[in-house]
Design a protein around this motif. Structure first.
Motif, PDB file in Angstrom:
ATOM      1  N   GLN A 237       1.329  -7.465 -14.462  1.00 16.05           N
ATOM      2  CA  GLN A 237       0.776  -7.172 -15.348  1.00 16.05           C
ATOM      3  C   GLN A 237       1.678  -6.529 -15.582  1.00 16.05           C
ATOM      4  N   LYS A 238       2.316  -4.681 -14.820  1.00 16.48           N
ATOM      5  CA  LYS A 238       3.155  -3.885 -15.333  1.00 16.48           C
ATOM      6  C   LYS A 238       4.413  -3.727 -14.232  1.00 16.48           C
ATOM      7  N   GLN A 239       4.790  -5.146 -13.800  1.00 15.52           N
ATOM      8  CA  GLN A 239       6.076  -5.351 -13.603  1.00 15.52           C
ATOM      9  C   GLN A 239       6.233  -4.007 -12.440  1.00 15.52           C
ATOM     10  N   PRO A 240       6.104  -3.331 -11.707  1.00 15.61           N
ATOM     11  CA  PRO A 240       6.579  -2.263 -11.554  1.00 15.61           C
ATOM     12  C   PRO A 240       8.095  -2.249 -10.512  1.00 15.61           C
ATOM     13  N   HIS A 241       8.253  -1.231 -10.246  1.00 14.27           N
ATOM     14  CA  HIS A 241       9.580  -1.147  -9.332  1.00 14.27           C
ATOM     15  C   HIS A 241       9.764  -1.323  -7.793  1.00 14.27           C
ATOM     16  N   MET A 242       8.412  -0.400  -7.550  1.00 15.85           N
ATOM     17  CA  MET A 242       7.887   0.263  -6.352  1.00 15.85           C
ATOM     18  C   MET A 242       6.743  -0.521  -6.368  1.00 15.85           C
ATOM     19  N   VAL A 243       5.869  -0.477  -4.960  1.00  8.99           N
ATOM     20  CA  VAL A 243       4.324  -1.144  -5.240  1.00  8.99           C
ATOM     21  C   VAL A 243       4.245  -0.343  -3.717  1.00  8.99           C
ATOM     22  N   ILE A 244       2.452   1.076  -3.260  1.00  7.95           N
ATOM     23  CA  ILE A 244       3.102   1.737  -2.338  1.00  7.95           C
ATOM     24  C   ILE A 244       1.552   1.283  -1.757  1.00  7.95           C
ATOM     25  N   ILE A 245       1.463   1.258  -0.620  1.00  5.50           N
ATOM     26  CA  ILE A 245       0.082   0.636   0.318  1.00  5.50           C
ATOM     27  C   ILE A 245      -0.419   1.098   1.002  1.00  5.50           C
ATOM     28  N   CYS A 247      -3.312   2.164   4.723  1.00  2.91           N
ATOM     29  CA  CYS A 247      -3.219   1.595   5.032  1.00  2.91           C
ATOM     30  C   CYS A 247      -4.137   2.817   6.493  1.00  2.91           C
ATOM     31  N   ALA A 248      -4.831   3.693   6.335  1.00  3.96           N
ATOM     32  CA  ALA A 248      -5.437   4.415   7.222  1.00  3.96           C
ATOM     33  C   ALA A 248      -6.600   4.348   8.074  1.00  3.96           C
ATOM     34  N   VAL A 249      -7.151   2.712   8.169  1.00  6.27           N
ATOM     35  CA  VAL A 249      -7.386   2.325   9.879  1.00  6.27           C
ATOM     36  C   VAL A 249      -7.466   1.136   9.915  1.00  6.27           C
ATOM     37  N   GLU A 250      -8.019   0.609  11.463  1.00  2.00           N
ATOM     38  CA  GLU A 250      -7.427  -0.387  12.002  1.00  2.00           C
ATOM     39  C   GLU A 250      -8.263  -1.675  11.709  1.00  2.00           C
ATOM     40  N   GLU A 251      -9.198  -0.566  10.631  1.00  5.54           N
ATOM     41  CA  GLU A 251     -10.580  -2.161  10.526  1.00  5.54           C
ATOM     42  C   GLU A 251      -9.573  -2.659   9.138  1.00  5.54           C
ATOM     43  N   VAL A 252      -9.218  -1.597   8.072  1.00  2.00           N
ATOM     44  CA  VAL A 252      -8.250  -2.757   6.770  1.00  2.00           C
ATOM     45  C   VAL A 252      -7.280  -3.530   7.293  1.00  2.00           C
ATOM     46  N   ALA A 253      -6.367  -3.910   8.520  1.00  5.07           N
ATOM     47  CA  ALA A 253      -5.152  -4.110   9.022  1.00  5.07           C
ATOM     48  C   ALA A 253      -4.773  -5.516   8.722  1.00  5.07           C
ATOM     49  N   GLU A 254      -5.515  -6.590   8.698  1.00  6.93           N
ATOM     50  CA  GLU A 254      -5.722  -7.480   8.338  1.00  6.93           C
ATOM     51  C   GLU A 254      -5.605  -7.774   6.879  1.00  6.93           C
ATOM     52  N   GLU A 255      -6.719  -6.791   6.344  1.00 10.57           N
ATOM     53  CA  GLU A 255      -6.004  -6.990   4.601  1.00 10.57           C
ATOM     54  C   GLU A 255      -5.175  -6.090   4.333  1.00 10.57           C
ATOM     55  N   VAL A 260       0.039  -7.855   1.519  1.00  7.96           N
ATOM     56  CA  VAL A 260       1.589  -8.027   1.699  1.00  7.96           C
ATOM     57  C   VAL A 260       1.947  -9.337   1.369  1.00  7.96           C
ATOM     58  N   GLU A 261       1.218 -10.194   2.227  1.00 10.87           N
ATOM     59  CA  GLU A 261       1.359 -11.790   2.061  1.00 10.87           C
ATOM     60  C   GLU A 261       1.484 -12.167   0.603  1.00 10.87           C
ATOM     61  N   ARG A 262       0.456 -11.256  -0.205  1.00  9.91           N
ATOM     62  CA  ARG A 262       0.455 -11.977  -1.704  1.00  9.91           C
ATOM     63  C   ARG A 262       1.411 -11.426  -2.745  1.00  9.91           C
ATOM     64  N   LEU A 263       1.853 -10.445  -1.966  1.00 11.35           N
ATOM     65  CA  LEU A 263       2.996  -9.344  -2.900  1.00 11.35           C
ATOM     66  C   LEU A 263       4.131 -10.421  -2.668  1.00 11.35           C
ATOM     67  N   LYS A 264       4.794 -10.165  -2.056  1.00  7.86           N
ATOM     68  CA  LYS A 264       6.041 -11.654  -1.645  1.00  7.86           C
ATOM     69  C   LYS A 264       6.000 -12.546  -2.043  1.00  7.86           C
ATOM     70  N   ALA A 265       4.438 -13.164  -2.099  1.00  7.85           N
ATOM     71  CA  ALA A 265       4.142 -14.517  -2.547  1.00  7.85           C
ATOM     72  C   ALA A 265       4.921 -14.583  -4.480  1.00  7.85           C
ATOM     73  N   LEU A 266       3.855 -12.946  -4.908  1.00  7.13           N
ATOM     74  CA  LEU A 266       4.146 -13.117  -6.020  1.00  7.13           C
ATOM     75  C   LEU A 266       5.667 -12.535  -6.666  1.00  7.13           C
ATOM     76  N   ARG A 267       6.253 -12.040  -5.862  1.00  2.27           N
ATOM     77  CA  ARG A 267       7.441 -11.854  -5.871  1.00  2.27           C
ATOM     78  C   ARG A 267       9.060 -12.694  -5.865  1.00  2.27           C
ATOM     79  N   ASN A 268       7.615 -13.638  -5.867  1.00  2.00           N
ATOM     80  CA  ASN A 268       8.946 -15.185  -5.823  1.00  2.00           C
ATOM     81  C   ASN A 268       8.579 -15.976  -6.727  1.00  2.00           C
ATOM     82  N   GLU A 293       5.951  -6.722  11.041  1.00  2.00           N
ATOM     83  CA  GLU A 293       4.722  -7.787  11.681  1.00  2.00           C
ATOM     84  C   GLU A 293       4.776  -8.394  10.031  1.00  2.00           C
ATOM     85  N   VAL A 294       4.746  -7.570   9.271  1.00  2.00           N
ATOM     86  CA  VAL A 294       3.795  -8.532   8.089  1.00  2.00           C
ATOM     87  C   VAL A 294       4.664  -8.223   7.279  1.00  2.00           C
ATOM     88  N   GLY A 295       6.101  -7.965   7.328  1.00  2.00           N
ATOM     89  CA  GLY A 295       6.322  -7.621   6.474  1.00  2.00           C
ATOM     90  C   GLY A 295       7.172  -6.699   4.727  1.00  2.00           C
TER      91      GLY A 295
END
Ligand code: B12
Length: 312
Positions: A237-245, A247-255, A260-268, A293-295
């Motif tokens: 919706q906002k079409q930003p120039h940059m996205v900052i994510i 991730c502080a703890v290992e439990e959320v690494a897979e999320e 990141v995968e979803r955002l890269k798909a969106l970029r295309n 590793e996650v791109g």
């Protein structure tokens, strides 16, 4: 590293007439005539002092109809004035800046560990009065202290409740301090910042948001625990120039990987702006290879390093 010298307002306060004018402006904007009445100074005198203080960036003038109203230039001037007039705030121009920074950091860590918000606020005011640059206050004082809180917690010296209190104090004081660092010229760029779903550590992200805003970015700060799909929707919706994510703890690494995968798909997708994706936070600092590793496009260990990276 730290800013040197004192606020120019302290020189102005040495002059009784200027002190009287500034004291009047603390209560709100005033016309020259109102100041003449309130201070019993002569009109040319008041005008002359106001012109000098305008030149030095301490007061601003605003026209309303046929009248011109003068007010204090910004919240920093207001804070310095309040503190100086209430009698504390030492002129310590000779003290070594890094030594002072270290002392502030140690005192601040002790204050938040003790849950002493008054003392913590006093230390932050001292930093602001000494015109400490934003990155120094945020990283050397706030961030270092929170890392220290984490260590004390690990050593069993603090309870979880005390850790929560220390974070809460810092969140409140950061919100206050940020008002003293106005935005620089707009870069015309938008950044969206969010912590990955399940990550409740938002202070580092808030720091990045404030620092980028101070450096002219338009920041949309989503805070902690942002559900992945609605994060992606916001970016679309906002079409930003940059996205900052963050991730502080290992439990959320897979999320984080999924986001990141979803955002890269969106970029295309057609008609999408080519935004860059940054991934950082405590977990990433401990596992920097995860970024490649996650791109994601880049990381940085803290807000200062991020600025340097963006500049280069
Ligand atoms: C405060 C804190 C909390 C607060 C957070 C409050 C808030 N509103 O943020 C609360 C109490 C909620 C909390 C909860 C938990 N926490 Co906690 N927490 C901390 C503590 C003490 C400080 C974190 C902090 O604010 N640091 C200061 C900020 C400024 O630094 P930062 O986050 O690293 O951010 C900087 C950089 O990383 C970078 N950055 C951040 N994001 C991004 C993004 C990009 C793109 C870039 C480029 C850079 C970047 O720039 C930031 C600014 O310079 C740390 C200790 C530590 N050593 O960090 C533990 C710590 C992170 N927590 C930990 C844990 C385990 C938890 C809990 C699971 C349980 C617990 N013990 O409390 C829960 C739940 C966590 C969850 N699911 O998210 C562990 C993690 C260990 C690990 N190996 O994963 C730590 C390290 C403590 C420890 N040693 O046990 N925590």
């Amino acid at each position: 590293m730290a800013g040197n010298g004192n606020h120019p307002i302290l020189d102005e306060l040495a002059d009784a007439s200027r002190r009287a004018i500034l004291e009047q402006l603390r209560t709100g904007p005033k016309s020259v005539m109102e100041l003449v009445e309130a201070t019993a100074l002569k009109q040319p005198n008041v005008s002359n002092h106001l012109a000098k203080m305008r030149e030095r960036g301490l007061v601003v003038a605003q026209r309303s109809g046929r009248q011109v109203f003068y007010s204090l230039a910004n919240p920093l001037v207001e804070a310095v004035l309040t503190t100086a007039l209430s009698g504390w705030g030492q002129n310590d121009a000779t003290a070594d800046a890094d030594h002072r920074l270290k002392q502030w950091s140690e005192r601040y860590a002790a204050a938040i560990a003790a849950g002493n918000e008054e003392e913590a606020r006093r230390i932050v005011s001292e930093c602001l009065i000494q015109r400490l640059p934003m990155e120094d206050l945020y990283i050397e004082v706030f961030q270092h202290s929170l890392v220290q809180i984490g260590l004390w917690y690990e050593e069993g010296k603090l309870t979880e409740a005390q850790e929560h209190l220390a974070s809460g104090i810092t969140e409140r004081l950061m919100a206050k301090a940020s008002q003293f660092y106005p935005s620089m010229l707009s870069q015309g760029k938008t950044v969206i910042l969010g912590a990955v779903a399940g990550n409740w550590h938002s202070i580092g992200l808030r720091m990045i948001s404030d620092v980028l805003q101070h450096h002219g970015w338009h920041a949309l700060y989503l805070g902690a625990n942002v559900p992945t799909e609605s994060f992606v929707q916001m970016v679309r919706q906002k079409q930003p120039h940059m996205v900052i994510i963050s991730c502080a703890v290992e439990e959320v690494a897979e999320e984080a990987r999924r986001l990141v995968e979803r955002l890269k798909a969106l970029r295309n997708e057609p008609d999408m702006r080519q935004f860059i994706i940054g991934l950082g936070g405590g977990f990433i600092n401990r596992n920097p290879d995860f970024v490649r590793e996650v791109g994601a496009d880049f990381t940085a260990r803290d807000a200062r390093e991020l600025l340097a990276r963006l500049e280069s």
